[in-house]
Structures are given as structure tokens and as C-alpha cells.
Scaffold this active site. Structure first.
Site, PDB file in Angstrom:
ATOM      1  N   LYS A 138     -12.956  39.591  10.541  1.00  0.00           N
ATOM      2  CA  LYS A 138     -13.432  38.702   9.469  1.00  0.00           C
ATOM      3  C   LYS A 138     -14.115  37.449  10.011  1.00  0.00           C
ATOM      4  O   LYS A 138     -14.843  36.777   9.289  1.00  0.00           O
ATOM      5  CB  LYS A 138     -12.241  38.229   8.615  1.00  0.00           C
ATOM      6  CG  LYS A 138     -11.563  39.341   7.864  1.00  0.00           C
ATOM      7  CD  LYS A 138     -10.062  39.147   7.792  1.00  0.00           C
ATOM      8  CE  LYS A 138      -9.402  40.461   7.477  1.00  0.00           C
ATOM      9  NZ  LYS A 138      -8.204  40.724   8.242  1.00  0.00           N
ATOM     10  N   VAL A 164     -12.164  42.990   3.870  1.00  0.00           N
ATOM     11  CA  VAL A 164     -11.346  42.661   2.682  1.00  0.00           C
ATOM     12  C   VAL A 164     -10.715  43.956   2.179  1.00  0.00           C
ATOM     13  O   VAL A 164     -11.433  44.922   1.879  1.00  0.00           O
ATOM     14  CB  VAL A 164     -12.193  42.037   1.551  1.00  0.00           C
ATOM     15  CG1 VAL A 164     -11.331  41.743   0.323  1.00  0.00           C
ATOM     16  CG2 VAL A 164     -12.898  40.773   2.021  1.00  0.00           C
ATOM     17  N   ALA A 166      -8.988  46.218   3.774  1.00  0.00           N
ATOM     18  CA  ALA A 166      -9.011  47.329   4.748  1.00  0.00           C
ATOM     19  C   ALA A 166      -9.916  48.462   4.257  1.00  0.00           C
ATOM     20  O   ALA A 166     -11.121  48.273   4.165  1.00  0.00           O
ATOM     21  CB  ALA A 166      -7.588  47.781   5.050  1.00  0.00           C
ATOM     22  N   GLY A 219       1.628  47.475  12.206  1.00  0.00           N
ATOM     23  CA  GLY A 219       0.176  47.288  12.378  1.00  0.00           C
ATOM     24  C   GLY A 219      -0.491  46.580  11.207  1.00  0.00           C
ATOM     25  O   GLY A 219      -1.710  46.605  11.083  1.00  0.00           O
ATOM     26  N   GLU A 222      -2.219  40.451  11.741  1.00  0.00           N
ATOM     27  CA  GLU A 222      -3.250  40.120  12.721  1.00  0.00           C
ATOM     28  C   GLU A 222      -2.579  40.109  14.100  1.00  0.00           C
ATOM     29  O   GLU A 222      -1.343  40.033  14.186  1.00  0.00           O
ATOM     30  CB  GLU A 222      -3.829  38.735  12.411  1.00  0.00           C
ATOM     31  CG  GLU A 222      -4.548  38.663  11.080  1.00  0.00           C
ATOM     32  CD  GLU A 222      -5.683  39.675  10.990  1.00  0.00           C
ATOM     33  OE1 GLU A 222      -6.663  39.559  11.722  1.00  0.00           O
ATOM     34  OE2 GLU A 222      -5.597  40.598  10.157  1.00  0.00           O
ATOM     35  N   ASP A 233      -5.686  34.400   6.959  1.00  0.00           N
ATOM     36  CA  ASP A 233      -6.299  35.718   6.787  1.00  0.00           C
ATOM     37  C   ASP A 233      -6.746  35.910   5.331  1.00  0.00           C
ATOM     38  O   ASP A 233      -7.858  36.389   5.074  1.00  0.00           O
ATOM     39  CB  ASP A 233      -5.293  36.795   7.209  1.00  0.00           C
ATOM     40  CG  ASP A 233      -5.874  38.180   7.070  1.00  0.00           C
ATOM     41  OD1 ASP A 233      -6.737  38.543   7.885  1.00  0.00           O
ATOM     42  OD2 ASP A 233      -5.495  38.891   6.108  1.00  0.00           O
ATOM     43  N   LYS A 237     -10.601  36.166   3.611  1.00  0.00           N
ATOM     44  CA  LYS A 237     -11.022  37.202   2.652  1.00  0.00           C
ATOM     45  C   LYS A 237     -11.619  36.554   1.397  1.00  0.00           C
ATOM     46  O   LYS A 237     -12.626  37.018   0.868  1.00  0.00           O
ATOM     47  CB  LYS A 237      -9.837  38.099   2.280  1.00  0.00           C
ATOM     48  CG  LYS A 237      -9.417  39.005   3.433  1.00  0.00           C
ATOM     49  CD  LYS A 237      -8.077  39.651   3.178  1.00  0.00           C
ATOM     50  CE  LYS A 237      -7.672  40.552   4.326  1.00  0.00           C
ATOM     51  NZ  LYS A 237      -6.272  40.931   4.326  1.00  0.00           N
ATOM     52  N   GLY A 353      -3.124  48.347   7.721  1.00  0.00           N
ATOM     53  CA  GLY A 353      -2.633  49.474   8.522  1.00  0.00           C
ATOM     54  C   GLY A 353      -3.778  50.031   9.356  1.00  0.00           C
ATOM     55  O   GLY A 353      -4.927  50.041   8.915  1.00  0.00           O
TER      56      GLY A 353
HETATM   57  N1  LIG Z   1      -4.587  45.804  11.023  1.00  0.00           N
HETATM   58  C1  LIG Z   1      -5.108  45.886   9.798  1.00  0.00           C
HETATM   59  O1  LIG Z   1      -4.489  46.388   8.867  1.00  0.00           O
HETATM   60  C2  LIG Z   1      -6.488  45.356   9.554  1.00  0.00           C
HETATM   61  C3  LIG Z   1      -7.162  44.673  10.527  1.00  0.00           C
HETATM   62  N2  LIG Z   1      -8.414  44.174  10.267  1.00  0.00           N
HETATM   63  C4  LIG Z   1      -9.099  43.419  11.303  1.00  0.00           C
HETATM   64  O2  LIG Z   1      -9.264  44.228  12.456  1.00  0.00           O
HETATM   65  C5  LIG Z   1      -9.238  43.400  13.617  1.00  0.00           C
HETATM   66  C6  LIG Z   1      -8.278  43.979  14.638  1.00  0.00           C
HETATM   67  O3  LIG Z   1      -6.991  43.994  14.110  1.00  0.00           O
HETATM   68  P1  LIG Z   1      -5.882  44.921  14.790  1.00  0.00           P
HETATM   69  O4  LIG Z   1      -6.460  46.259  15.088  1.00  0.00           O
HETATM   70  O5  LIG Z   1      -4.689  44.841  13.947  1.00  0.00           O
HETATM   71  O6  LIG Z   1      -5.654  44.122  16.159  1.00  0.00           O
HETATM   72  P2  LIG Z   1      -5.297  44.692  17.620  1.00  0.00           P
HETATM   73  O7  LIG Z   1      -4.758  43.540  18.382  1.00  0.00           O
HETATM   74  O8  LIG Z   1      -4.492  45.924  17.485  1.00  0.00           O
HETATM   75  O9  LIG Z   1      -6.712  45.107  18.237  1.00  0.00           O
HETATM   76  C7  LIG Z   1      -7.674  44.179  18.585  1.00  0.00           C
HETATM   77  C8  LIG Z   1      -8.488  44.760  19.731  1.00  0.00           C
HETATM   78  O10 LIG Z   1      -9.581  43.872  20.009  1.00  0.00           O
HETATM   79  C9  LIG Z   1      -9.649  43.703  21.427  1.00  0.00           C
HETATM   80  N3  LIG Z   1     -10.292  42.420  21.733  1.00  0.00           N
HETATM   81  C10 LIG Z   1      -9.780  41.186  21.588  1.00  0.00           C
HETATM   82  N4  LIG Z   1     -10.689  40.252  21.967  1.00  0.00           N
HETATM   83  C11 LIG Z   1     -11.794  40.926  22.352  1.00  0.00           C
HETATM   84  C12 LIG Z   1     -13.072  40.538  22.833  1.00  0.00           C
HETATM   85  N5  LIG Z   1     -13.383  39.244  22.985  1.00  0.00           N
HETATM   86  N6  LIG Z   1     -13.975  41.493  23.118  1.00  0.00           N
HETATM   87  C13 LIG Z   1     -13.672  42.803  22.959  1.00  0.00           C
HETATM   88  N7  LIG Z   1     -12.476  43.238  22.492  1.00  0.00           N
HETATM   89  C14 LIG Z   1     -11.552  42.310  22.192  1.00  0.00           C
HETATM   90  C15 LIG Z   1      -8.209  43.749  21.881  1.00  0.00           C
HETATM   91  O11 LIG Z   1      -8.146  44.030  23.254  1.00  0.00           O
HETATM   92  P3  LIG Z   1      -6.740  43.999  24.072  1.00  0.00           P
HETATM   93  O12 LIG Z   1      -6.055  45.275  23.712  1.00  0.00           O
HETATM   94  O13 LIG Z   1      -7.184  43.947  25.491  1.00  0.00           O
HETATM   95  O14 LIG Z   1      -6.005  42.789  23.613  1.00  0.00           O
HETATM   96  C16 LIG Z   1      -7.675  44.902  21.012  1.00  0.00           C
HETATM   97  O15 LIG Z   1      -7.972  46.146  21.607  1.00  0.00           O
HETATM   98  C17 LIG Z   1      -8.862  41.997  13.151  1.00  0.00           C
HETATM   99  O16 LIG Z   1     -10.017  41.215  13.054  1.00  0.00           O
HETATM  100  C18 LIG Z   1      -8.272  42.233  11.763  1.00  0.00           C
HETATM  101  O17 LIG Z   1      -8.456  41.149  10.884  1.00  0.00           O
HETATM  102  C19 LIG Z   1      -9.058  44.370   9.071  1.00  0.00           C
HETATM  103  C20 LIG Z   1      -8.433  45.066   8.084  1.00  0.00           C
HETATM  104  C21 LIG Z   1      -7.086  45.569   8.210  1.00  0.00           C
HETATM  105  N1  LIG Z   2      -3.492  41.238   8.512  1.00  0.00           N
HETATM  106  C1  LIG Z   2      -4.235  41.738   7.406  1.00  0.00           C
HETATM  107  C2  LIG Z   2      -4.875  43.027   7.780  1.00  0.00           C
HETATM  108  C3  LIG Z   2      -5.966  43.380   6.885  1.00  0.00           C
HETATM  109  O1  LIG Z   2      -6.918  42.655   6.678  1.00  0.00           O
HETATM  110  C4  LIG Z   2      -3.336  41.959   6.203  1.00  0.00           C
HETATM  111  O2  LIG Z   2      -2.126  41.892   6.391  1.00  0.00           O
HETATM  112  O3  LIG Z   2      -3.842  42.185   5.092  1.00  0.00           O
END
Ligand SMILES: NC(=O)C1=CN([C@@H]2O[C@H](COP(=O)(O)OP(=O)(O)OC[C@H]3O[C@@H](n4cnc5c(N)ncnc54)[C@H](OP(=O)(O)O)[C@@H]3O)[C@@H](O)[C@H]2O)C=CC1
Ligand SMILES: N[C@@H](CC=O)C(=O)O
Length: 372
Positions: A138, A164, A166, A219, A222, A233, A237, A353
Site C-alpha cells: 500500500k 484494499v 486483499a 499471515g 503486516e 494499515d 486503505k 491471508g
Molecule cells: N498478508 C495479507 O493478508 C496482505 C498483505 N498485503 C500487503 O502485502 C505486502 C506483504 O505482506 P506479507 O506478505 O504479509 O509480508 P511478508 O513479510 O510475508 O513478505 C514481504 C516480503 O517482501 C520482501 N521485502 C521486504 N523489503 C523488500 C525490499 N526492499 N525489496 C524487495 N523485497 C522486499 C521480504 O523479504 P524478506 O523475506 O527478506 O524479509 C518478504 O519476502 C504488504 O505490503 C501488505 O500490506 C496486502 C493485502 C493482504
Molecule cells: N494486515 C492487513 C493485510 C491486508 O491488507 C490486514 O490485516 O487487513
């Protein structure tokens, strides 16, 4: 989860005449790139599976690639964030003569990080003719209006559905309504999977510290759960939706209520120490939840986007209201507009998730294949 879904859907995509070639993968410490100049167009599925295993086991991508002496992969160990290397990776793909990788054939840069530092890389990527950008992150959408305008200036090659709700079609719906001239007057609802799960857990009598820890394990949170618990967060959104309505707002304009005291903020402790300190808040949340219950209400973290303002915070709602009936990580978004004035348009379902988010991101990537 995104790589896993790309690999496991190969047959389905082939039946639709699509093949997603993964030319590079980054995490916070490393960049892996298909060795394009040596004739390797993409990273092999077996390597992608090895990367998935490595990440699940907490190993670095570089470590696993070196261990397995993988052919056709360029590995760069970086510290810290690989913004410049990502920029180089995009450039080398854009220069590729290969028609599979060429930008004109649907190059998509996908940001699934929670990093602030990638916004300029994305803004420059999207300026290359034919290069598309997909976000789950975001932060590029909520940084300066200049970055936002840059990304939006190529709206046809830009998707951000997962930012927003997911996998829920909130942004798509708003984009459709606004571009077709509907006048959106109010957006309200519960937009955090984490806070939905936490409030449901409190309602069931579980301690605050326990449900937050669980939300992280599942999962939903954030990478630093304080982003969720500080309301940031949800604020992001709300801002993403408000900006889509054409409102020229910034993060400072969003009214936000935090669910923890300043003494537990990143200025004073690490994310790990914060998680360990959560028990300090158990009693106060047990009490607040009990108070609401005595009035036939339950706690929800809600967002309201209306009259040019965004406001997010904790509210007490009747148990049998639409917000009160929500369970677990479900989100609920009500959009009131000229077309939906008598009864609002409602979008509801799982709002967080890894699987559902990756599904939303993959759908965006596929959607762009028809644009370029
Ligand atoms: N989880 C959810 O339900 C949702 C998440 N999101 C968004 O998705 C994004 C990721 O969330 P989530 O998957 O839970 O987080 P995670 O921590 O599981 O994954 C984030 C990934 O990004 C990598 N990373 C961090 N910084 C950098 C960088 N500068 N360059 C390249 N890669 C990088 C991390 O690497 P490393 O493993 O080395 O730390 C990791 O692999 C967030 O922005 C979140 O808001 C959106 C909707 C829903
Ligand atoms: N951390 C966020 C993930 C999705 O955007 C949430 O809990 O809604």
C-alpha cells in the site's frame, strides 16, 4: 504464495494461452535473475519451488541457490534493500531482445513487500512503454501525491487490487464506478483482517496478546503488526480509496486511533519486544470488551471516508448490525453513491491471508495480459 500459485496454475493458464515467465525474484536481501544474456528467459519452476522451500524454512534465497548450484540464475547478495538492483533487473529485461520477456509482451513488476523504498523504482518502471506494475504494497499508493499521480498516469498498465481488502474487488469496483461517472458519497466498513480477527477473538473471551500472536501466525498482519494495531494499515486503505475518488489527501489528513500506547512504538522497541509486551494490554481490552458486551455491543475497528475526510478507529456497534455480525478476518465495505443511494453496495469476505492476497495479485497480473 504468489510464486506457488503461478506454478500450480500452469495448466489452467496454458489452456487460456498464457504463460507467466518469472524473470526475477527479490526479497529484502537478494535478487535472483534469469540469466537472460545466456539465453535463459525465465527462472525454472524447480528453482521457484526451491525458493519457496527456502523462504518457508527461514533461509535466504541466495543461500539456497548457492547450495543447489543452480544453472541459469544470477544471484546478488545485497544489503540492505535492493532498490538499485531491482532497477537494473527491470532495465535488463526491458533491453532484452527476447519476445517472451520484452516489455511489449506484458512485463509486469510486482511489489509484494511492505517497503517504502520501492516507490521510485515502481514510478520509473511504469514510465517505460508497455511495462506494467501490480501492487499488494500500500505504501507506494499512500506516499506523496507526486508518486501517486505518476503511477496513476498509466492507469491502464497499473493494478493494485490487493491493497484494499486483499482479494476482494473493492478497488476494481471503485475504479469502475468513478470512471463511469457515478458519484461516490461515502465508503464505510471494516477493512482490516487482523483487527477483525482480533476483535472476534476478544468477543470470544480470548486475551488480546493471544489473538494478535495468532493473527501474525496466520499471515494476516503486516510484517510489523504495529502497522495494523496503530491503525496505519486501515488508514492507508482509507486514503487509497479516498484518492481514487479524486480527493487530494495525504496520510497526515487521515484521523487515526492507535490501539497501543506510544511507549510500545517503534521509537522505543523492536517488533519482537512489542509482541512480548502485548500481555500488558490484555486487561484493558478485556475490560473494554466487557463494557461493550453489557450494552449488547461489540468492538470493531472501522473506517469512514466521507465529505472529503477519512477517519479510522475503534467503535462499539450493536451485535446484530452488519459490522457486529462480521467474524474472523472478514472485511465489510459499504459504498454509497448516486447509483447506490437507497441501499449501499456491499462487498464482504476474507480480507487478509497469504493465499487470498496472492490470488488477488495473480488475477491482476493476468488481467494486464489483455491490456498490453
Ligand atoms: N498478508 C495479507 O493478508 C496482505 C498483505 N498485503 C500487503 O502485502 C505486502 C506483504 O505482506 P506479507 O506478505 O504479509 O509480508 P511478508 O513479510 O510475508 O513478505 C514481504 C516480503 O517482501 C520482501 N521485502 C521486504 N523489503 C523488500 C525490499 N526492499 N525489496 C524487495 N523485497 C522486499 C521480504 O523479504 P524478506 O523475506 O527478506 O524479509 C518478504 O519476502 C504488504 O505490503 C501488505 O500490506 C496486502 C493485502 C493482504
Ligand atoms: N494486515 C492487513 C493485510 C491486508 O491488507 C490486514 O490485516 O487487513
Amino acid at each position: 504464495s504468489l510464486l506457488e500459485q503461478i506454478v500450480s496454475n500452469r495448466e489452467r493458464h496454458a489452456a487460456d494461452g498464457v504463460r507467466i515467465a518469472v524473470a526475477g525474484v527479490c526479497d529484502s536481501r537478494s535478487v535472483l535473475q534469469a540469466h537472460i544474456s545466456a539465453g535463459h528467459n525465465d527462472i525454472d519452476d524447480d528453482v521457484l519451488k526451491a525458493i519457496l522451500e527456502a523462504k518457508a524454512a527461514g533461509k535466504s534465497m541466495t543461500e539456497i541457490c548457492k547450495e543447489k548450484l543452480l544453472e541459469g540464475i544470477l544471484v546478488a547478495d545485497l544489503s540492505p534493500p535492493p532498490a538499485d538492483d531491482l532497477r537494473n533487473l527491470i532495465k535488463s529485461i526491458l533491453r532484452s531482445e527476447d519476445t517472451v520477456l520484452n516489455a511489449k509482451h506484458g512485463l509486469v513488476v510486482v511489489d509484494c513487500s511492505a517497503s517504502e523504498s520501492l516507490a521510485p523504482v515502481l514510478a520509473s518502471a511504469v514510465q517505460h512503454d508497455g511495462c506494467c506494475v501490480v501492487l499488494a504494497n500500500k505504501k507506494p499508493m499512500t506516499s506523496s501525491l507526486e508518486v501517486y499521480d505518476g503511477l496513476m498516469s498509466t492507469a491502464r498498465r497499473f493494478r493494485y487490487e490487493a491493497t484494499v481488502g486483499a482479494g476482494l474487488p473493492v478497488n476494481t469496483m471503485l475504479r469502475r464506478m468513478v470512471s463511469a461517472g457515478d458519484e461516490v458519497r461515502r465508503i464505510a466498513g471494516a477493512l482490516s483482517g487482523t483487527l477483525g480477527y482480533v476483535m472476534s477473538g476478544l468477543q470470544d473471551g480470548r486475551p488480546f496478546s493471544d489473538v494478535v500472536t495468532d493473527a501474525k501466525r496466520l499471515g494476516y498482519t503486516e510484517p510489523d503488526p504495529r502497522d495494523d494495531l496503530a491503525g496505519m494499515d486501515v488508514a492507508r486503505k482509507a486514503l487509497i480509496m479516498a484518492r481514487q475518488l479524486g480527493w487530494r489527501l495525504n496520510m497526515e489528513d487521515v484521523k487515526v486511533e492507535s490501539l497501543y500506547p506510544d511507549t510500545l512504538s517503534p521509537a522505543f522497541m523492536s517488533s519482537g519486544d512489542f509482541m512480548a509486551s502485548l500481555t500488558e494490554l490484555d486487561e484493558s481490552y478485556r475490560h473494554r470488551c466487557q463494557e461493550a458486551k453489557e450494552q449488547g455491543c461489540i468492538l470493531r475497528y472501522a473506517a469512514v471516508v466521507e465529505n472529503g475526510t477519512c477517519c479510522v478507529g475503534l467503535v462499539s456497534v450493536p451485535q446484530h448490525s452488519p459490522l457486529g455480525r462480521l467474524r474472523g478476518s472478514d472485511n465489510l465495505v459499504e459504498i454509497t453513491s448516486r447509483c447506490y443511494s437507497g441501499s449501499p453496495l456491499i462487498i464482504q469476505g476474507a480480507g487478509a491471508g497469504n493465499y487470498t492476497t496472492a490470488n488477488g495479485v495473480l488475477a491482476d497480473i493476468l488481467d494486464l495480459q489483455d491490456v498490453v
